[in-house]
Design an enzyme around this catalytic site. Structure first.
Site, PDB file in Angstrom:
ATOM      1  CG  HIS A 119      -1.899   1.134   1.187  1.00  0.00           C
ATOM      2  ND1 HIS A 119      -3.139   0.983   0.620  1.00  0.00           N
ATOM      3  CD2 HIS A 119      -1.835   2.428   1.597  1.00  0.00           C
ATOM      4  CE1 HIS A 119      -3.794   2.123   0.684  1.00  0.00           C
ATOM      5  NE2 HIS A 119      -3.020   3.020   1.281  1.00  0.00           N
TER       6      HIS A 119
ATOM      7  CG  ASP B 106     -11.272   4.250   5.501  1.00  0.00           C
ATOM      8  OD1 ASP B 106     -10.735   5.104   6.224  1.00  0.00           O
ATOM      9  OD2 ASP B 106     -11.030   4.125   4.289  1.00  0.00           O
TER      10      ASP B 106
ATOM     11  NE  ARG C 198      -9.044  11.240   8.228  1.00  0.00           N
ATOM     12  CZ  ARG C 198      -8.229  10.374   7.604  1.00  0.00           C
ATOM     13  NH1 ARG C 198      -8.668   9.194   7.232  1.00  0.00           N
ATOM     14  NH2 ARG C 198      -6.979  10.680   7.380  1.00  0.00           N
TER      15      ARG C 198
ATOM     16  CB  SER D 129      -7.819   5.666   6.973  1.00  0.00           C
ATOM     17  OG  SER D 129      -8.107   5.619   5.614  1.00  0.00           O
TER      18      SER D 129
ATOM     19  CE  LYS E 179      -8.397   2.461   3.039  1.00  0.00           C
ATOM     20  NZ  LYS E 179      -8.481   3.821   2.608  1.00  0.00           N
TER      21      LYS E 179
HETATM   22  N1  URA Z   1      -4.941   6.802   2.269  1.00  0.00           N
HETATM   23  C1  URA Z   1      -5.988   6.260   2.929  1.00  0.00           C
HETATM   24  O1  URA Z   1      -6.505   5.221   2.546  1.00  0.00           O
HETATM   25  N2  URA Z   1      -6.430   6.887   4.033  1.00  0.00           N
HETATM   26  C2  URA Z   1      -5.895   8.034   4.491  1.00  0.00           C
HETATM   27  O2  URA Z   1      -6.339   8.539   5.508  1.00  0.00           O
HETATM   28  C3  URA Z   1      -4.803   8.603   3.786  1.00  0.00           C
HETATM   29  C4  URA Z   1      -4.340   7.942   2.667  1.00  0.00           C
END
Ligand code: URA
Length: 434
Positions: A82, A161, A168, A183, A187
């Site tokens: 990621h 999220d 946010r 966040s 995932k």
């Molecule tokens: N990527 C994400 O998935 N969440 C965040 O808060 C920032 C970057």
């Protein structure tokens, strides 16, 4: 339990309990807690941060808010990566085929571009026919057959999220380490892999502006991973300059192909090798130096490129554009952008360059916006390069003639051109392995 009490507790910098965090996540996801109360809590978290325990509860609760991808029918070790988000970041279509060519398995889920950052799903969809939505059965079958797939996140993955992130974005609370870490990791945990490598970006185009902040974010995500029984490693990489030379969807796939064909050995290649090596190291415990060599061999032997073609074919994509990227649909206009001065490019603001490519049509301001896969920017010069007044330093590709002047203004304002060459920043700042 009352949301009011939870907000006031966090406002007073007291630690929230597991039940209080669960009450907030569940209530906000099912709509019983209104946006204004959730916003107040997010701002209190932004200002007062969270303890390790709170971050872990928040992440696990968000991970549990939707369906979990079941990867148990995949034979072998599943690895995931990621990136915390950048400009010109096309490492996924390089790294995933590379590690699959080395025998690892990956069901890689990616997002779409939003704001100045691009999204892997949009890039992959520039390949005609490439399907980024697969059923769970198809996903397992493709990964077992060819080693990897690259898809979008299912609508049901961590819906908490999705809601919290949107709030946010509208309440100036994105840039908070506990909120970013929870966040991302919610995932990654919901998507089921046992090993996760994080590419934490630092610099002008990234959420984390300093190395210290990036290390804190990496350590926070590693702690969350540990509490969820996942192996996590992090590579902290520079995002003061876009990665590679291409920004924009099909332009980036064409560049990923050049790297996989061994034709481009630049910053993009080096970051891709480091990430592939970190994934191999995490999954197999082989020393990093050997892992780097194996990743380089996978590219040099052509096995990684063959694997990209196998994955593409398995997901319905037309592999002819990979063999010959000249077949990608072209934009109707291309314009050379000239340097306004003599000198050296001493810095580039990646965020502004990403925004210029959005203006040309390569990205979207809102998730519902349609993008133009052919639009974008090719950088002819990057930080550290000498430039002459009037020399072409970038090429714009677009179908929107009326947007070129505005995009050019944005692009030129991203550059700092000085008389003397400044010291280059390091590309790979540190690799934190298990
Ligand atoms: N990527 C994400 O998935 N969440 C965040 O808060 C920032 C970057």
């Amino acid at each position: 339990m009352r949301m009011y009490d939870i907000i006031s507790k966090k406002r007073d910098n007291l630690e929230l309990t597991k039940d209080e965090i669960s009450f907030f996540v569940k209530g906000f996801t099912n709509g019983s807690i209104p946006d204004y109360q959730a916003s107040a809590l997010l701002m209190a978290i932004f200002l007062n941060s969270m303890t390790k325990r709170e971050i872990s509860y928040l992440t696990l609760e968000m991970a549990l808010s939707g369906g979990k991808t079941d990867l148990s029918k995949i034979e072998g070790i599943t690895v995931d990566k990621h990136s915390t988000g950048g400009v010109g970041d096309k490492t996924t279509p390089i790294v995933i085929p590379t590690i699959a060519a080395l025998g690892l398995k990956s069901a890689k889920m990616s997002g779409r571009g939003l704001g100045h950052t691009g999204g892997t799903v949009d890039k992959l969809e520039s390949i005609p026919g490439f399907r980024t939505t697969l059923s769970d059965e198809e996903l397992v079958s493709v990964v077992n057959r060819v080693g990897a797939c690259m898809i979008g996140q299912s609508g049901d993955l961590a819906p908490a999220d999705k809601k919290i992130y949107a709030l946010r974005d509208a309440t100036a609370t994105v840039n908070s380490i506990p909120l970013i870490a929870s966040s991302i990791m919610s995932k990654k945990i919901a998507s089921g892999s046992s090993c996760i490598v994080l590419d934490v970006k630092v610099g002008s185009g990234a959420f984390m502006k300093t190395l210290d902040e990036a290390k804190q974010l990496a350590a926070t995500m590693a702690d969350i991973g540990k509490s969820a029984n996942k192996k996590v490693a992090a590579v902290i990489t520079d995002m003061n300059t876009p990665l590679g030379n291409a920004i924009g969807n099909s332009l980036e796939i064409a560049e990923a192909v050049r790297v996989l064909k061994g034709e481009q050995k630049d910053d993009l290649y080096r970051v891709s090798i480091e990430l592939s090596a970190a994934m191999l190291n995490l999954a197999k415990g082989i020393p990093m130096e050997d892992c780097r060599r194996q990743a380089e061999n996978a590219v040099e032997s052509g096995k990684a490129f063959d694997k990209l073609k196998e994955i593409t074919a398995a997901q319905g994509g037309d592999v002819r554009v990979l063999d010959n990227p000249g077949l990608f649909k072209k934009s109707s206009i291309s314009v050379g952008i000239k340097s306004p001065f003599d000198g050296y490019i001493s810095s580039m603001d990646s965020e502004k360059i990403g925004s210029a490519s959005v203006v040309l049509g390569a990205g979207r301001d809102e998730i519902k916006d349609k993008i133009d896969h052919s639009a974008g920017i090719i950088l002819k010069k990057k930080t550290g390069d000498k430039v002459k007044k009037g020399e072409v330093i970038a090429e714009f590709f677009t179908n929107k003639a009326d947007k070129i002047a505005y995009a050019e203004e944005k692009f030129l304002s991203s550059l700092s051109i000085t008389d003397t060459k400044t010291k280059e920043s390091d590309l790979i700042l540190c690799t934190l392995t298990n």
